[in-house]
Scaffold this motif. Structure first.
Motif, PDB file in Angstrom:
ATOM      1  N   VAL A   1       0.868  -1.179   0.000  1.00 30.38           N
ATOM      2  CA  VAL A   1       0.000   0.000   0.000  1.00 30.38           C
ATOM      3  C   VAL A   1       0.908   1.233   0.000  1.00 30.38           C
ATOM      4  O   VAL A   1       1.750   1.385   0.893  1.00 30.38           O
ATOM      5  N   TYR A   2       0.744   2.091  -1.009  1.00 30.93           N
ATOM      6  CA  TYR A   2       1.509   3.328  -1.093  1.00 30.93           C
ATOM      7  C   TYR A   2       0.584   4.506  -0.849  1.00 30.93           C
ATOM      8  O   TYR A   2      -0.429   4.669  -1.534  1.00 30.93           O
ATOM      9  N   VAL A   3       0.932   5.329   0.142  1.00 33.32           N
ATOM     10  CA  VAL A   3       0.155   6.528   0.468  1.00 33.32           C
ATOM     11  C   VAL A   3       0.878   7.717  -0.148  1.00 33.32           C
ATOM     12  O   VAL A   3       1.981   8.092   0.269  1.00 33.32           O
ATOM     13  N   ASP A   4       0.251   8.299  -1.146  1.00 35.41           N
ATOM     14  CA  ASP A   4       0.863   9.355  -1.936  1.00 35.41           C
ATOM     15  C   ASP A   4       0.746  10.714  -1.238  1.00 35.41           C
ATOM     16  O   ASP A   4      -0.061  10.897  -0.317  1.00 35.41           O
ATOM     17  N   ALA A   5       1.520  11.678  -1.719  1.00 41.04           N
ATOM     18  CA  ALA A   5       1.452  13.040  -1.177  1.00 41.04           C
ATOM     19  C   ALA A   5       0.072  13.646  -1.351  1.00 41.04           C
ATOM     20  O   ALA A   5      -0.352  14.496  -0.555  1.00 41.04           O
ATOM     21  N   ALA A   6      -0.642  13.200  -2.390  1.00 38.64           N
ATOM     22  CA  ALA A   6      -1.971  13.752  -2.671  1.00 38.64           C
ATOM     23  C   ALA A   6      -3.088  12.867  -2.130  1.00 38.64           C
ATOM     24  O   ALA A   6      -4.226  12.941  -2.601  1.00 38.64           O
ATOM     25  N   ALA A   7      -2.795  12.026  -1.149  1.00 35.02           N
ATOM     26  CA  ALA A   7      -3.798  11.099  -0.621  1.00 35.02           C
ATOM     27  C   ALA A   7      -4.798  11.812   0.278  1.00 35.02           C
ATOM     28  O   ALA A   7      -4.454  12.759   0.993  1.00 35.02           O
ATOM     29  N   ASP A   8      -6.030  11.329   0.248  1.00 37.81           N
ATOM     30  CA  ASP A   8      -7.024  11.670   1.276  1.00 37.81           C
ATOM     31  C   ASP A   8      -6.654  10.820   2.491  1.00 37.81           C
ATOM     32  O   ASP A   8      -6.768   9.584   2.457  1.00 37.81           O
ATOM     33  N   LEU A   9      -6.210  11.464   3.555  1.00 38.81           N
ATOM     34  CA  LEU A   9      -5.639  10.714   4.678  1.00 38.81           C
ATOM     35  C   LEU A   9      -6.671   9.894   5.437  1.00 38.81           C
ATOM     36  O   LEU A   9      -6.341   8.848   6.006  1.00 38.81           O
ATOM     37  N   ASP A  10      -7.914  10.332   5.475  1.00 35.33           N
ATOM     38  CA  ASP A  10      -8.955   9.512   6.098  1.00 35.33           C
ATOM     39  C   ASP A  10      -9.111   8.196   5.348  1.00 35.33           C
ATOM     40  O   ASP A  10      -9.185   7.116   5.949  1.00 35.33           O
ATOM     41  N   LYS A  11      -9.170   8.306   4.018  1.00 36.87           N
ATOM     42  CA  LYS A  11      -9.266   7.099   3.203  1.00 36.87           C
ATOM     43  C   LYS A  11      -8.019   6.230   3.368  1.00 36.87           C
ATOM     44  O   LYS A  11      -8.110   4.999   3.449  1.00 36.87           O
ATOM     45  N   ALA A  12      -6.872   6.884   3.437  1.00 34.77           N
ATOM     46  CA  ALA A  12      -5.613   6.130   3.519  1.00 34.77           C
ATOM     47  C   ALA A  12      -5.535   5.311   4.795  1.00 34.77           C
ATOM     48  O   ALA A  12      -5.109   4.142   4.779  1.00 34.77           O
ATOM     49  N   VAL A  13      -5.938   5.897   5.925  1.00 38.61           N
ATOM     50  CA  VAL A  13      -5.916   5.150   7.184  1.00 38.61           C
ATOM     51  C   VAL A  13      -6.864   3.958   7.108  1.00 38.61           C
ATOM     52  O   VAL A  13      -6.509   2.825   7.477  1.00 38.61           O
ATOM     53  N   ALA A  14      -8.076   4.189   6.624  1.00 33.39           N
ATOM     54  CA  ALA A  14      -9.061   3.102   6.554  1.00 33.39           C
ATOM     55  C   ALA A  14      -8.589   1.982   5.626  1.00 33.39           C
ATOM     56  O   ALA A  14      -8.739   0.793   5.943  1.00 33.39           O
ATOM     57  N   ILE A  15      -8.026   2.350   4.487  1.00 29.16           N
ATOM     58  CA  ILE A  15      -7.562   1.347   3.520  1.00 29.16           C
ATOM     59  C   ILE A  15      -6.408   0.538   4.093  1.00 29.16           C
ATOM     60  O   ILE A  15      -6.378  -0.698   4.000  1.00 29.16           O
ATOM     61  N   LEU A  16      -5.440   1.227   4.704  1.00 27.51           N
ATOM     62  CA  LEU A  16      -4.285   0.520   5.256  1.00 27.51           C
ATOM     63  C   LEU A  16      -4.697  -0.444   6.364  1.00 27.51           C
ATOM     64  O   LEU A  16      -4.267  -1.603   6.377  1.00 27.51           O
ATOM     65  N   VAL A  17      -5.516   0.009   7.293  1.00 26.85           N
ATOM     66  CA  VAL A  17      -5.937  -0.854   8.400  1.00 26.85           C
ATOM     67  C   VAL A  17      -6.716  -2.049   7.871  1.00 26.85           C
ATOM     68  O   VAL A  17      -6.505  -3.193   8.312  1.00 26.85           O
TER      69      VAL A  17
END
Length: 427
Positions: free
Chosen positions: A237-253
């Motif tokens: 899972v790569y979290v980009d500089a332009a990521a929506d961080l709420d989505k990123a946390v949910a996706i990673l978990v």
């Protein structure tokens, strides 16, 4: 060759010959006949729940007593709910279109010949797999629906469960008017029977291994039967500089913790340095609450310490690992190119995910990785035949020939060219 080895080989080959005879019958079946048989299997599994779960409990108890890894025990375990879900997946397969007879392409030549490329069954499909009794049913019904006979060789750890599952399915086949040998358990619990299956060229048309890297490598290297190679899942899972961080946390978990014992679980995450300060405290706290251990690079360490999450310095073995546990490798990267370079080095070619709202970053990621599946703003856990709408899957191919990604019905067919003329002769 010893007398016992010869006897084992003969037993395996006898089952394969019977399956080959059954495959002739299956090849000519109408869709309605195949669907009726698959539905009969689903109903029979539901009716035999107590019988199957009792056999499975013996296998599970033995595995626990032998100190088997908890993730493998989880894969081995069949609860009534899991068995009912397997039966429902079989019903989903019955509802899917029949690939056999589908015209892949068709055209008329200038000389008047009509050319059609038509899907046909592979014939006899051998499955070699570890501690996953769900594969016993998934493989059998997918093969049946696509007109193939199946030879099933699960691991010795699930032998008792598989014996009962195959008995139930064979009884359902007979009740539906089809040959029992369309589904067969390969005899034997030693590696010798596996070797005899792998060298049954001419009796078995293709082998599909599912399991750890050692099993897959052994089948690929030792088999004389053609192999469709499935692979281990070192998913990123790569979290980009332009990521929506709420989505990123949910996706990673979700990608790491929703179910750790399966191949589409994330085993590594990478985060762009520009969002590390904003993302990592939230993400690591969420992972800490799920009991995850971070195997991180030097830039990850202070964030892990601040979040109070279990931490260990990352090694090359960690970057390459398929953990099957609540462990994840993690690193901070300077940019997208650094993330792509890392993924290309360590990926097993299964699934990679990017979380980003940048169209250019997403396109660069899709172009830059070379895996069977790419997830854009979605969890790696979606790389699955059922989630893709295939019904049950027979495996996830990480090779590039014949099939790639989740393999459903169409991937269990080959093609025949049917050429129709009117007395045509070639000059």
């Amino acid at each position: 060759m010893s007398e016992n080895t010869s006897s084992d080989r003969d037993a395996v080959h006898e089952v394969a010959r019977a399956a080959r005879e059954a495959a002739v019958t299956l090849r000519a079946l109408r869709r309605s006949q195949k669907d009726a048989a698959v539905l009969a299997i689903a109903d029979a599994l539901d009716a035999a729940t107590d019988r199957v779960v009792a056999a499975n409990a013996v296998d599970v108890a033995r595995a626990v007593e032998n100190g088997t890894d908890p993730a493998i025990v989880d894969r081995l375990t069949l609860t009534p709910d899991r068995l009912h879900a397997i039966a429902d997946a079989a019903r989903d397969v019955a509802a899917l279109p029949d690939p056999v007879g589908e015209v892949v392409r068709g055209y008329a030549l200038p000389n008047g010949l009509d050319v059609r490329q038509v899907r046909v069954p592979l014939g006899v499909v051998g499955m070699i797999y570890e501690a996953r009794p769900n594969v016993t049913v998934d493989a059998a019904v997918l093969c049946l629906k696509s007109g193939n006979a199946s030879l099933l060789r699960g691991s010795s750890s699930a032998y008792g469960t598989n014996v009962v599952l195959v008995e139930v399915m064979r009884e359902a086949l007979v009740a539906a008017g089809l040959p029992a040998d369309a589904i067969a358990l390969v005899p034997g619990t030693t590696h010798e029977s596996v070797k005899h299956l792998m060298t049954a060229r001419g009796l078995v048309d293709v082998l599909i291994p599912r399991g750890g890297a050692g099993l897959i490598r052994s089948v690929v290297e030792e088999s004389t039967v053609p192999v469709i190679e499935t692979g281990v899942g070192n998913c990123h899972v790569y979290v980009d500089a332009a990521a929506d961080l709420d989505k990123a946390v949910a996706i990673l978990v979700n990608a790491k913790t929703q179910r750790v014992s399966v191949c589409n679980t994330a085993e590594t995450f990478l985060v762009h340095a520009d969002v590390a300060d904003a993302f990592l405290p939230r993400a690591l706290s969420a992972l800490r609450d799920k009991g995850v251990t971070i195997h991180g690079d030097a830039r990850m360490a202070p964030y892990a310490e601040a979040a109070g999450i279990a931490f260990a310095p990352v090694t090359d073995e960690d970057w390459a690992a398929e953990y099957y546990s609540l462990d994840i490798a993690a690193g901070v990267v300077e940019d997208l190119d650094a993330a792509l370079t890392h993924i290309r080095r360590w990926s097993s070619g299964h699934t990679e995910a990017i979380v980003s709202d940048s169209a250019s970053a997403i396109q660069a990621f899709i172009t830059g990785v070379d895996s069977a599946a790419v997830m854009v703003n979605a969890s790696t856990r979606f790389t699955d035949g059922a989630e893709f709408g295939f019904g049950a899957e027979i495996g996830i191919s990480t090779q590039k020939l014949h099939a790639r990604g989740p393999m459903g019905l169409a991937e269990l067919t080959s093609t025949t060219y049917v050429v129709t003329g009117d007395g045509h002769v070639r000059g």
